[in-house]
Design a protein around this motif. Structure first.
Motif, PDB file in Angstrom:
ATOM      1  N   GLN A 168       0.816  -1.112  -0.207  1.00 54.29           N
ATOM      2  CA  GLN A 168       0.057   0.058  -0.195  1.00 54.29           C
ATOM      3  C   GLN A 168       0.885   1.101   0.083  1.00 54.29           C
ATOM      4  OE1 GLN A 168      -3.224   0.035   2.797  1.00 54.29           O
ATOM      5  NE2 GLN A 168      -4.432  -1.724   2.003  1.00 54.29           N
ATOM      6  N   CYS A 169       1.879   1.164  -0.702  1.00 51.39           N
ATOM      7  CA  CYS A 169       2.675   2.368  -0.981  1.00 51.39           C
ATOM      8  C   CYS A 169       2.948   2.834  -2.299  1.00 51.39           C
ATOM      9  CB  CYS A 169       4.154   2.142  -0.534  1.00 51.39           C
ATOM     10  SG  CYS A 169       4.094   2.430   1.444  1.00 51.39           S
ATOM     11  N   HIS A 170       3.131   3.987  -2.791  1.00 51.66           N
ATOM     12  CA  HIS A 170       3.338   4.254  -4.184  1.00 51.66           C
ATOM     13  C   HIS A 170       4.483   5.581  -4.225  1.00 51.66           C
ATOM     14  CE1 HIS A 170       2.893   5.519  -8.345  1.00 51.66           C
ATOM     15  NE2 HIS A 170       2.669   6.763  -8.032  1.00 51.66           N
ATOM     16  N   GLN A 171       5.362   5.098  -4.916  1.00 51.03           N
ATOM     17  CA  GLN A 171       6.686   6.069  -4.987  1.00 51.03           C
ATOM     18  C   GLN A 171       7.335   6.451  -3.477  1.00 51.03           C
ATOM     19  OE1 GLN A 171       5.418   9.565  -7.194  1.00 51.03           O
ATOM     20  NE2 GLN A 171       5.835   8.533  -9.266  1.00 51.03           N
ATOM     21  N   ASP A 172       7.143   5.269  -2.658  1.00 55.81           N
ATOM     22  CA  ASP A 172       7.579   5.271  -1.459  1.00 55.81           C
ATOM     23  C   ASP A 172       6.848   6.321  -0.247  1.00 55.81           C
ATOM     24  OD1 ASP A 172       9.909   3.710  -1.752  1.00 55.81           O
ATOM     25  OD2 ASP A 172      11.101   5.331  -2.496  1.00 55.81           O
ATOM     26  N   VAL A 173       5.663   6.452  -0.816  1.00 55.22           N
ATOM     27  CA  VAL A 173       4.835   7.185   0.217  1.00 55.22           C
ATOM     28  C   VAL A 173       3.556   6.318   0.544  1.00 55.22           C
ATOM     29  CG1 VAL A 173       3.089   9.118   0.232  1.00 55.22           C
ATOM     30  CG2 VAL A 173       5.353   9.157  -1.029  1.00 55.22           C
ATOM     31  N   SER A 174       3.077   6.091   1.448  1.00 55.12           N
ATOM     32  CA  SER A 174       2.057   5.230   1.798  1.00 55.12           C
ATOM     33  C   SER A 174       0.670   5.996   1.356  1.00 55.12           C
ATOM     34  CB  SER A 174       1.954   4.993   3.407  1.00 55.12           C
ATOM     35  OG  SER A 174       1.358   6.168   4.251  1.00 55.12           O
ATOM     36  N   HIS A 175      -0.424   4.980   1.373  1.00 55.98           N
ATOM     37  CA  HIS A 175      -1.632   5.306   1.296  1.00 55.98           C
ATOM     38  C   HIS A 175      -2.158   6.333   2.243  1.00 55.98           C
ATOM     39  CE1 HIS A 175      -6.172   4.820   1.768  1.00 55.98           C
ATOM     40  NE2 HIS A 175      -6.092   4.697   0.431  1.00 55.98           N
ATOM     41  N   ASP A 176      -1.959   5.985   3.481  1.00 54.68           N
ATOM     42  CA  ASP A 176      -2.377   6.934   4.289  1.00 54.68           C
ATOM     43  C   ASP A 176      -1.859   8.267   4.436  1.00 54.68           C
ATOM     44  OD1 ASP A 176      -3.685   4.610   5.608  1.00 54.68           O
ATOM     45  OD2 ASP A 176      -2.385   4.370   7.175  1.00 54.68           O
ATOM     46  N   ASP A 177      -0.617   8.532   3.885  1.00 55.71           N
ATOM     47  CA  ASP A 177      -0.028   9.703   3.768  1.00 55.71           C
ATOM     48  C   ASP A 177      -0.542  10.449   2.739  1.00 55.71           C
ATOM     49  OD1 ASP A 177       1.745   9.530   5.837  1.00 55.71           O
ATOM     50  OD2 ASP A 177       3.379   8.782   4.735  1.00 55.71           O
ATOM     51  N   TYR A 178      -0.785   9.844   1.434  1.00 55.32           N
ATOM     52  CA  TYR A 178      -1.631  10.429   0.474  1.00 55.32           C
ATOM     53  C   TYR A 178      -2.835  11.020   0.849  1.00 55.32           C
ATOM     54  CZ  TYR A 178       1.660   8.974  -3.312  1.00 55.32           C
ATOM     55  OH  TYR A 178       2.704   8.833  -3.959  1.00 55.32           O
ATOM     56  N   ASP A 179      -3.712  10.078   1.525  1.00 56.73           N
ATOM     57  CA  ASP A 179      -5.000  10.440   2.361  1.00 56.73           C
ATOM     58  C   ASP A 179      -4.728  11.958   3.057  1.00 56.73           C
ATOM     59  OD1 ASP A 179      -7.649  10.597   3.087  1.00 56.73           O
ATOM     60  OD2 ASP A 179      -7.434   8.355   3.808  1.00 56.73           O
ATOM     61  N   VAL A 180      -3.957  11.783   3.890  1.00 62.17           N
ATOM     62  CA  VAL A 180      -3.746  13.063   4.815  1.00 62.17           C
ATOM     63  C   VAL A 180      -3.581  14.303   3.652  1.00 62.17           C
ATOM     64  CG1 VAL A 180      -2.080  14.213   6.491  1.00 62.17           C
ATOM     65  CG2 VAL A 180      -2.866  11.932   6.625  1.00 62.17           C
ATOM     66  N   ALA A 181      -2.491  13.963   2.683  1.00 59.05           N
ATOM     67  CA  ALA A 181      -2.243  15.061   1.825  1.00 59.05           C
ATOM     68  C   ALA A 181      -3.451  15.589   1.041  1.00 59.05           C
ATOM     69  CB  ALA A 181      -1.054  14.536   0.586  1.00 59.05           C
ATOM     70  N   PHE A 182      -4.478  14.506   0.617  1.00 54.48           N
ATOM     71  CA  PHE A 182      -5.633  14.950   0.001  1.00 54.48           C
ATOM     72  C   PHE A 182      -6.507  15.948   0.811  1.00 54.48           C
ATOM     73  CE2 PHE A 182     -10.165  14.051  -0.587  1.00 54.48           C
ATOM     74  CZ  PHE A 182     -10.487  14.138  -2.072  1.00 54.48           C
ATOM     75  N   HIS A 183      -6.618  15.635   2.020  1.00 53.63           N
ATOM     76  CA  HIS A 183      -7.234  16.615   2.816  1.00 53.63           C
ATOM     77  C   HIS A 183      -6.686  17.831   3.180  1.00 53.63           C
ATOM     78  CE1 HIS A 183     -10.643  13.812   3.874  1.00 53.63           C
ATOM     79  NE2 HIS A 183      -9.619  12.815   4.022  1.00 53.63           N
ATOM     80  N   GLU A 184      -5.314  17.796   3.144  1.00 53.83           N
ATOM     81  CA  GLU A 184      -4.651  19.007   3.548  1.00 53.83           C
ATOM     82  C   GLU A 184      -4.663  19.881   1.921  1.00 53.83           C
ATOM     83  OE1 GLU A 184      -0.104  20.134   5.362  1.00 53.83           O
ATOM     84  OE2 GLU A 184      -0.412  18.302   4.373  1.00 53.83           O
ATOM     85  N   ALA A 185      -4.744  19.375   1.213  1.00 53.61           N
ATOM     86  CA  ALA A 185      -4.788  20.235  -0.164  1.00 53.61           C
ATOM     87  C   ALA A 185      -6.267  20.924  -0.210  1.00 53.61           C
ATOM     88  CB  ALA A 185      -4.675  19.170  -1.562  1.00 53.61           C
ATOM     89  N   ILE A 186      -7.071  20.373   0.328  1.00 54.83           N
ATOM     90  CA  ILE A 186      -8.416  20.923   0.180  1.00 54.83           C
ATOM     91  C   ILE A 186      -8.411  21.980   1.193  1.00 54.83           C
ATOM     92  CG2 ILE A 186     -10.985  20.625   0.780  1.00 54.83           C
ATOM     93  CD1 ILE A 186     -10.670  17.695  -0.053  1.00 54.83           C
TER      94      ILE A 186
END
Length: 262
Positions: free
Chosen positions: A150-168
């Motif tokens: 559950q990682c993409h380019q050494d970034v976890s799914h959870d970290d992408y999730d947090v980044a999604f909300h932070e971007a909003i």
């Protein structure tokens, strides 16, 4: 009364006493009303000077987590007194508060009150660059789910999730909301990381995130608000905190919001 926290994870040279006591407090070793070990006991446990112990205790006083009582010691304050938005406290919360259900509930209730309104603002003010940031985080989540770890380019799914909300939050183009997103980042991460997802639940969550992204992209504030609530509804189900959604989503109203026109 709890026992002094273990020093097995202490730094080899100088242990971070404040952090280890914070871990014990957030983990429930010392509950509100309990006294943490006395200064001399902490000096002996950690092998440090009394001034070092006092400095550590003072940092917890400044964080609102303990209160120094003359002739008695240092007592843990009630949760309402803790400065949870202090950057160091929020960092401790993200790393140590997993066993504390009340903290999870408080963070979740705050997100339910705030994030739908933030999504509405994002739908009104997002630029092309903002939309790109939101989409990049969303696609990162999707790509991460395709990997066994559950990682993409050494970034976890959870970290992408947090980044999604932070971007909003950033897409509101309001200075305070953008700053609050940085302060809330550890708190959001705490809920993301403590949610247990099955494959079906993750797919459902991703669809809800997609609908939120699309509502913002199409500049539909009301749809964005409702979509944000649906994302949080999934989070609440995953955390076992779903009583707040007993009222149908269409009837939920944010604190301070005007009632529908008659």
């Amino acid at each position: 009364m709890g026992q002094a926290p273990s020093t097995t994870s202490s730094r080899a040279t100088r242990p971070d006493i404040a952090e280890q006591l914070a871990e014990a407090i957030f983990g429930g070793v010392y509950a509100p009303g309990d006294f943490v070990p006395k200064e001399l006991d902490l000096c002996e446990t950690y092998g440090v000077s009394r001034s070092t112990v006092r400095s550590a205790l003072q940092s917890l006083v400044a964080a609102g987590m303990i209160k120094r009582i003359s002739g008695q010691g240092s007592r843990v304050q009630e949760l309402a007194q803790w400065h949870l938005l202090d950057p160091r406290v929020s960092d401790w919360m993200a790393r140590f508060a997993q066993p504390n259900p009340r903290i999870r509930q408080e963070i979740f209730a705050f997100r339910v009150a705030v994030e739908p309104f933030v999504a509405r603002l994002a739908a009104e003010h997002a630029t092309a660059a903002d939309l790109n940031e939101i989409e990049t985080a969303y696609l990162g989540m999707i790509k991460a789910l395709e990997s066994s770890d559950q990682c993409h380019q050494d970034v976890s799914h959870d970290d992408y999730d947090v980044a999604f909300h932070e971007a909003i939050f950033s897409a509101t183009h309001n200075l305070l909301w953008s700053q609050i997103s940085h302060v809330l980042k550890p708190a959001i991460a705490l809920l993301v990381e403590t949610s247990n997802h099955s494959a079906d639940e993750l797919q459902d969550s991703m669809e809800r995130h997609r609908q939120l992204m699309e509502a913002i992209r199409l500049r539909r504030p009301e749809e964005a608000e409702q979509a944000a609530l649906r994302v949080l509804e999934r989070t609440g189900l995953d955390l076992g905190i779903d009583s707040i959604f007993a009222t149908p989503l269409s009837h939920l109203r944010l604190p301070g919001a005007l009632p529908p026109a008659s």
